[in-house]
Structure formats: structure tokens, C-alpha cells
Design an enzyme around this catalytic site. Sequence first.
Site, mmCIF file in Angstrom:
data_model
loop_
_atom_site.group_PDB
_atom_site.id
_atom_site.type_symbol
_atom_site.label_atom_id
_atom_site.label_comp_id
_atom_site.label_asym_id
_atom_site.label_seq_id
_atom_site.Cartn_x
_atom_site.Cartn_y
_atom_site.Cartn_z
ATOM 1 N N SER A 13 -6.491 -2.820 -73.097
ATOM 2 C CA SER A 13 -6.543 -1.211 -73.527
ATOM 3 C C SER A 13 -5.169 -1.128 -73.468
ATOM 4 O O SER A 13 -5.042 -0.505 -74.712
ATOM 5 C CB SER A 13 -7.168 -0.795 -72.293
ATOM 6 O OG SER A 13 -6.186 -0.112 -71.388
ATOM 7 N N ASN A 14 -3.884 -1.865 -72.887
ATOM 8 C CA ASN A 14 -2.436 -1.880 -73.305
ATOM 9 C C ASN A 14 -2.622 -2.574 -74.434
ATOM 10 O O ASN A 14 -1.374 -1.721 -75.563
ATOM 11 C CB ASN A 14 -1.643 -2.129 -72.007
ATOM 12 C CG ASN A 14 -1.627 -1.421 -71.177
ATOM 13 O OD1 ASN A 14 -1.032 -1.081 -71.120
ATOM 14 N ND2 ASN A 14 -2.769 -1.909 -69.741
ATOM 15 N N LEU A 89 -3.194 -12.119 -65.356
ATOM 16 C CA LEU A 89 -3.721 -11.564 -63.784
ATOM 17 C C LEU A 89 -2.577 -13.263 -62.954
ATOM 18 O O LEU A 89 -2.269 -13.191 -61.164
ATOM 19 C CB LEU A 89 -4.379 -11.234 -62.839
ATOM 20 C CG LEU A 89 -5.335 -9.883 -63.419
ATOM 21 C CD1 LEU A 89 -7.106 -10.482 -62.989
ATOM 22 C CD2 LEU A 89 -5.209 -9.089 -62.853
ATOM 23 N N ILE A 92 3.351 -16.096 -62.952
ATOM 24 C CA ILE A 92 3.934 -17.109 -64.108
ATOM 25 C C ILE A 92 5.125 -18.163 -63.704
ATOM 26 O O ILE A 92 5.585 -17.306 -62.695
ATOM 27 C CB ILE A 92 4.564 -15.800 -65.733
ATOM 28 C CG1 ILE A 92 4.524 -14.577 -66.332
ATOM 29 C CG2 ILE A 92 5.768 -16.400 -66.091
ATOM 30 C CD1 ILE A 92 3.314 -15.606 -67.151
ATOM 31 N N ASN A 106 6.827 -6.709 -67.403
ATOM 32 C CA ASN A 106 5.262 -6.745 -66.981
ATOM 33 C C ASN A 106 4.769 -5.202 -66.748
ATOM 34 O O ASN A 106 5.793 -4.261 -66.200
ATOM 35 C CB ASN A 106 5.290 -7.350 -65.693
ATOM 36 C CG ASN A 106 3.530 -6.998 -64.621
ATOM 37 O OD1 ASN A 106 2.636 -7.175 -65.871
ATOM 38 N ND2 ASN A 106 3.616 -6.852 -63.667
ATOM 39 N N HIS A 108 3.055 -2.308 -64.464
ATOM 40 C CA HIS A 108 2.367 -2.265 -63.038
ATOM 41 C C HIS A 108 2.159 -1.214 -63.020
ATOM 42 O O HIS A 108 2.615 -0.349 -63.156
ATOM 43 C CB HIS A 108 3.366 -2.962 -61.737
ATOM 44 C CG HIS A 108 2.425 -2.723 -60.393
ATOM 45 N ND1 HIS A 108 1.073 -3.875 -59.901
ATOM 46 C CD2 HIS A 108 2.453 -1.932 -59.651
ATOM 47 C CE1 HIS A 108 1.431 -3.311 -59.279
ATOM 48 N NE2 HIS A 108 2.261 -2.925 -58.822
ATOM 49 N N GLU A 178 0.373 4.299 -68.374
ATOM 50 C CA GLU A 178 0.554 2.913 -69.057
ATOM 51 C C GLU A 178 0.648 2.609 -70.726
ATOM 52 O O GLU A 178 1.566 2.291 -71.242
ATOM 53 C CB GLU A 178 -0.029 1.919 -68.510
ATOM 54 C CG GLU A 178 0.152 2.376 -66.877
ATOM 55 C CD GLU A 178 -1.098 0.944 -66.089
ATOM 56 O OE1 GLU A 178 -1.035 -0.050 -67.109
ATOM 57 O OE2 GLU A 178 -1.433 1.369 -65.783
HETATM 58 C C1 GRF Z 1 -3.919 -2.443 -65.796
HETATM 59 O O1 GRF Z 1 -3.977 -1.326 -65.673
HETATM 60 C C2 GRF Z 1 -2.226 -3.365 -65.894
HETATM 61 O O2 GRF Z 1 -1.365 -2.092 -65.682
HETATM 62 C C3 GRF Z 1 -2.728 -4.285 -64.560
HETATM 63 O O3 GRF Z 1 -4.041 -4.101 -65.323
HETATM 64 C C4 GRF Z 1 -4.489 -2.729 -66.025
HETATM 65 C C5 GRF Z 1 -5.043 -3.962 -67.604
HETATM 66 O O4 GRF Z 1 -5.770 -3.423 -68.224
HETATM 67 N N1 GRF Z 1 -2.139 -4.940 -64.425
HETATM 68 P P1 GRF Z 1 -5.904 -3.632 -69.464
HETATM 69 O O5 GRF Z 1 -6.108 -5.323 -69.631
HETATM 70 O O6 GRF Z 1 -5.142 -3.521 -70.721
HETATM 71 O O7 GRF Z 1 -6.909 -1.982 -69.964
#
Ligand code: GRF
Length: 204
Positions: A13-14, A89, A92, A106, A108, A178
Site C-alpha cells: 500500500s505504501n 522485512l 539490509i 525507511n 516505521h 504513512e
Molecule cells: C507498513 O505499516 C510499514 O510501515 C511497515 O510495514 C507495513 C507495510 O505495508 N514497515 P505495505 O506493504 O506498504 O502495505
Amino acid sequence: MYKIAVFVSGRGSNLKAILNLVSQSKNAIQVGCVISDKIECPAFEIAKNNEIPTYSVSQIEQKGYQTYNEIYSIIEKLEIDLIVLAGFLKKIPDILIEKFENKIINIHPALLPSFGGKGMFGIKVHQAVFDKSVQVSGATVHFVDKIYDNGKIIAQESVDISNVKSPEEIAEKVLKIEHKLLPQIILKFSEGKVIEKNNRIYVL
Ligand code: GRF
């Protein structure tokens, strides 16, 4: 043109939020590649639908290459300006951090330096925030260094969670932030408006 590489592990989603920025920027910002530790994940589908090259760390591992050497040369070849970890996840490796110093960021899903570190990802973060009865949470964009969630903080935005009933509710509220904060900061990087002065990071 400002080129970024997005590292993902799941839903994406990001990545979607970043791609909205790309279209708003009329391609002044481009996603050169999407890299995942998974062979398949929903984020890869989003990338493929947008004709963005994808690379899987596991696939490269299976092919027997030296995984991150391969990733390094892909990024070099594509002339990537910024590496964005958006839900990636895996840690790096130091070698990549040394080669791209201050060029890896990143997102968070909490207000660092609280609720970060090894094992603090996904719903685990929100569960810990919920269990502590924390009243305010939010999202943090930070530089990536050799220690989990430890690099200098670039931007944070908070949200009131005093009335939430579950960790999932916190996750939902934070995710909204985010999706706003990460593209905003990528845009600032592309404009050269993220600077370090007196040992602090300023977004102009
Ligand atoms: C997000 O909440 C990000 O901050 C975390 O993992 C999630 C990833 O979500 N580290 P997506 O894959 O971007 O939907």
C-alpha cells in the site's frame, strides 16, 4: 529525473502511495525497480501492472548469485538516487548501507525511538503500543544505518490513539499517515530539500 528503488515484502500500500506521487510529479520522480525478499507478493503485482521491473532477493539467492552484490549492480545500473524501504522485512546488509550512505530511508509505523528494533514490525509494533496504553502513535521516516530502526529521524507525524479499542485500529490510523508522509518526504528528497546541519536533519 529522480529515480528511486522501492524495497517491499507484502501488501504494497505504501508502494501505491509512492506511485500516486510519481503520476502527480509527471514522471519527474520514477520508480526504477521494486525489490522484494519474497518470490511473489501483492506489491510485485502492483509493480508489474505499472511496468516496473521487479527483482526478488530469494530468486536471486536460488540462482546462486551473491544476492546483494547482484542487487547493488542492479541499483547502480539503473542510476538510483534513493532507496526506499516500504515494509521491507529483511535487514539490509552492511555492505549496501556503506555503499549507499544517507541514500536509504525507511518508514516505521510508530514514533521512533520508541517501539522499534529487531522483531518490531507489522502488527507487533501496534500490539506493543496498545499494550503500553500509549496515547499517541504515528509514523517515522528515518535514514537506515547498520542497526534496526536506529538511523537519524527525517520526519514524524503523530495521531491521537487515546480512544482506540484494538491494535488493528492503531494500524489503520498510522497507515493513513504513512501514505501521506512517505511520498511527501520522497518529494522533498527529489527537490534536494532534505539537509543535514549541526548534526540534525531538516526538511525545508
Ligand atoms: C507498513 O505499516 C510499514 O510501515 C511497515 O510495514 C507495513 C507495510 O505495508 N514497515 P505495505 O506493504 O506498504 O502495505
